[in-house]
Enzyme design. Structure first.
Site, PDB file in Angstrom:
ATOM      1  N   ASN A   1     -10.969 -28.016 -28.601  1.00  0.00           N
ATOM      2  CA  ASN A   1     -12.258 -27.724 -29.239  1.00  0.00           C
ATOM      3  C   ASN A   1     -13.197 -27.252 -28.131  1.00  0.00           C
ATOM      4  O   ASN A   1     -13.692 -28.053 -27.358  1.00  0.00           O
ATOM      5  CB  ASN A   1     -12.768 -29.008 -29.911  1.00  0.00           C
ATOM      6  CG  ASN A   1     -14.163 -28.848 -30.482  1.00  0.00           C
ATOM      7  OD1 ASN A   1     -14.705 -27.743 -30.523  1.00  0.00           O
ATOM      8  ND2 ASN A   1     -14.747 -29.949 -30.922  1.00  0.00           N
TER       9      ASN A   1
ATOM     10  N   LYS B   1     -16.078 -26.063 -28.395  1.00  0.00           N
ATOM     11  CA  LYS B   1     -17.492 -26.301 -28.739  1.00  0.00           C
ATOM     12  C   LYS B   1     -18.331 -25.047 -28.427  1.00  0.00           C
ATOM     13  O   LYS B   1     -17.823 -23.936 -28.557  1.00  0.00           O
ATOM     14  CB  LYS B   1     -17.998 -27.557 -28.028  1.00  0.00           C
ATOM     15  CG  LYS B   1     -17.086 -28.764 -28.295  1.00  0.00           C
ATOM     16  CD  LYS B   1     -17.650 -30.082 -27.877  1.00  0.00           C
ATOM     17  CE  LYS B   1     -16.658 -31.179 -28.227  1.00  0.00           C
ATOM     18  NZ  LYS B   1     -17.155 -32.516 -27.936  1.00  0.00           N
TER      19      LYS B   1
ATOM     20  N   HIS C   1     -16.605 -32.552 -37.707  1.00  0.00           N
ATOM     21  CA  HIS C   1     -16.728 -33.087 -36.345  1.00  0.00           C
ATOM     22  C   HIS C   1     -18.018 -33.909 -36.268  1.00  0.00           C
ATOM     23  O   HIS C   1     -19.022 -33.552 -36.896  1.00  0.00           O
ATOM     24  CB  HIS C   1     -16.751 -31.939 -35.328  1.00  0.00           C
ATOM     25  CG  HIS C   1     -16.659 -32.438 -33.921  1.00  0.00           C
ATOM     26  ND1 HIS C   1     -17.741 -32.952 -33.258  1.00  0.00           N
ATOM     27  CD2 HIS C   1     -15.611 -32.540 -33.069  1.00  0.00           C
ATOM     28  CE1 HIS C   1     -17.353 -33.343 -32.044  1.00  0.00           C
ATOM     29  NE2 HIS C   1     -16.061 -33.102 -31.907  1.00  0.00           N
TER      30      HIS C   1
ATOM     31  N   GLU D   1     -20.256 -34.081 -34.144  1.00  0.00           N
ATOM     32  CA  GLU D   1     -21.441 -33.328 -33.712  1.00  0.00           C
ATOM     33  C   GLU D   1     -22.051 -32.550 -34.875  1.00  0.00           C
ATOM     34  O   GLU D   1     -23.266 -32.377 -34.954  1.00  0.00           O
ATOM     35  CB  GLU D   1     -21.059 -32.406 -32.535  1.00  0.00           C
ATOM     36  CG  GLU D   1     -20.843 -33.226 -31.261  1.00  0.00           C
ATOM     37  CD  GLU D   1     -19.891 -32.623 -30.250  1.00  0.00           C
ATOM     38  OE1 GLU D   1     -19.583 -31.420 -30.334  1.00  0.00           O
ATOM     39  OE2 GLU D   1     -19.436 -33.388 -29.370  1.00  0.00           O
TER      40      GLU D   1
ATOM     41  N   GLU E   1     -11.844 -39.601 -34.044  1.00  0.00           N
ATOM     42  CA  GLU E   1     -12.656 -39.412 -32.849  1.00  0.00           C
ATOM     43  C   GLU E   1     -13.817 -40.400 -32.846  1.00  0.00           C
ATOM     44  O   GLU E   1     -14.863 -40.133 -33.472  1.00  0.00           O
ATOM     45  CB  GLU E   1     -13.212 -37.985 -32.802  1.00  0.00           C
ATOM     46  CG  GLU E   1     -12.155 -36.916 -32.732  1.00  0.00           C
ATOM     47  CD  GLU E   1     -12.706 -35.636 -32.113  1.00  0.00           C
ATOM     48  OE1 GLU E   1     -12.169 -35.201 -31.091  1.00  0.00           O
ATOM     49  OE2 GLU E   1     -13.690 -35.099 -32.643  1.00  0.00           O
TER      50      GLU E   1
ATOM     51  N   GLY F   1     -16.826 -37.092 -24.972  1.00  0.00           N
ATOM     52  CA  GLY F   1     -17.549 -36.581 -23.808  1.00  0.00           C
ATOM     53  C   GLY F   1     -18.096 -37.651 -22.883  1.00  0.00           C
ATOM     54  O   GLY F   1     -18.926 -37.357 -22.019  1.00  0.00           O
TER      55      GLY F   1
ATOM     56  N   SER G   1     -12.443 -38.005 -25.041  1.00  0.00           N
ATOM     57  CA  SER G   1     -12.140 -38.216 -23.618  1.00  0.00           C
ATOM     58  C   SER G   1     -10.643 -38.230 -23.308  1.00  0.00           C
ATOM     59  O   SER G   1     -10.194 -38.982 -22.438  1.00  0.00           O
ATOM     60  CB  SER G   1     -12.817 -39.482 -23.105  1.00  0.00           C
ATOM     61  OG  SER G   1     -14.231 -39.343 -23.179  1.00  0.00           O
TER      62      SER G   1
HETATM   63  P1  PGA Z   1     -14.051 -34.662 -25.415  1.00  0.00           P
HETATM   64  O1  PGA Z   1     -14.402 -34.118 -26.876  1.00  0.00           O
HETATM   65  O2  PGA Z   1     -12.575 -34.463 -25.199  1.00  0.00           O
HETATM   66  O3  PGA Z   1     -14.893 -33.848 -24.487  1.00  0.00           O
HETATM   67  O4  PGA Z   1     -14.409 -36.134 -25.400  1.00  0.00           O
HETATM   68  C1  PGA Z   1     -13.526 -34.309 -27.946  1.00  0.00           C
HETATM   69  C2  PGA Z   1     -14.081 -33.685 -29.200  1.00  0.00           C
HETATM   70  O5  PGA Z   1     -15.299 -33.767 -29.438  1.00  0.00           O
HETATM   71  O6  PGA Z   1     -13.326 -33.085 -29.994  1.00  0.00           O
END
Ligand code: PGA
Length: 248
Positions: free
Chosen positions: A10, A12, A96, A98, A166, A172, A210
């Site tokens: 992803n 983003k 997601h 976010e 997730e 992150g 992560s």
């Molecule tokens: P990350 O994000 O691997 O940077 O923690 C995962 C995601 O949001 O899909």
């Protein structure tokens, strides 16, 4: 039941065109189709076409990060599932955390988007996950169960959708749940999905939050973890390829 592992990146809201093309080229060149895993990248909508062009003929698939719930129409700034399909996409991430947070997306919205994805011939990757406060309150499994029950599209089949767990607090942050917590959450998710789909032996459940080369072997080694949804580490070809290699 053997489920093929899916390693999904992803990206983003990152990378300009030349950077995205270079990353895609490095993946296409170094990822072998004959391994244990499928590889997918989900660039920003603006890069789906150039990335698809670079990946053409390779073992790496491309997808979107979101789609609208309607097939077309007066929705300024949005992208329809059919548009992602039209550019060569085969998957789309929906729900997601976010987007749930930044755009106030409810389970009902996520479900409608997943249904739009299915109608357009895309595989929706439906994201669920608890906040830190919900985990601390002992509600993680209940929250995830309710998100699954509210977000899975009508018409879903075991092989037609993917679910990604997730935890919001792990995205992150460099923090992950314990390996036992991931294992028990995924087992619970499979049970919940099985009750909705009539079975879930073939359903792919991804872990995200992560994931790095250093923890991928342990996480991907869990019986009910069928892949990873990777944010930060998917922006570096070396790290993303190492995670795919960790899949066995
Ligand atoms: P990350 O994000 O691997 O940077 O923690 C995962 C995601 O949001 O899909």
């Amino acid at each position: 039941m053997t489920r093929r592992v899916l390693i999904a990146g992803n990206w983003k809201m990152n990378l300009l065109r030349a950077e995205g093309e270079a990353l895609a080229a490095a993946l296409a060149e170094n990822f072998a189709a004959d391994g244990a895993a499928d590889m997918l990248v989900c660039p920003p909508a603006t890069l789906i076409a150039p990335v698809a062009a670079v990946l053409h003929g390779s073992a790496v698939s491309v997808g979107g990060q979101d789609c609208h719930m309607k097939p077309s129409g007066a929705h300024t700034g949005d992208v329809a599932a059919a548009m992602i399909k039209d550019l060569g996409g085969s998957y789309v991430i929906v729900g997601h955390s976010e987007r749930r947070a930044d755009h106030d997306e409810s389970d009902a919205t996520v479900k409608a988007k997943a249904e739009a994805a299915l109608s357009a011939g895309l595989v929706p990757i439906v994201c669920v996950g608890e906040t830190e406060a919900e985990r601390d309150a002992g509600k993680a499994e209940a929250v995830v169960e309710s998100q699954i029950r509210g977000s899975l599209p009508d018409g879903a089949t075991e092989t037609g959708i993917v679910i990604a767990y997730e935890p919001v607090w792990a995205i992150g942050t460099g923090r992950t749940p314990t390996i036992d917590d991931i294992a028990s959450m995924h087992a619970h998710m499979r049970k919940v999905a099985a009750s909705m789909l009539g079975g879930a032996d073939a359903l792919r459940l991804l872990y995200g939050g992560s994931v790095k080369p250093g923890n991928a072997v342990e996480i991907l080694g869990l019986a009910d973890v069928d892949g990873a949804l990777v944010g930060g580490a998917s922006l570096k070809a070396e790290d993303f390829l190492a995670i795919a290699t960790a899949a066995g």
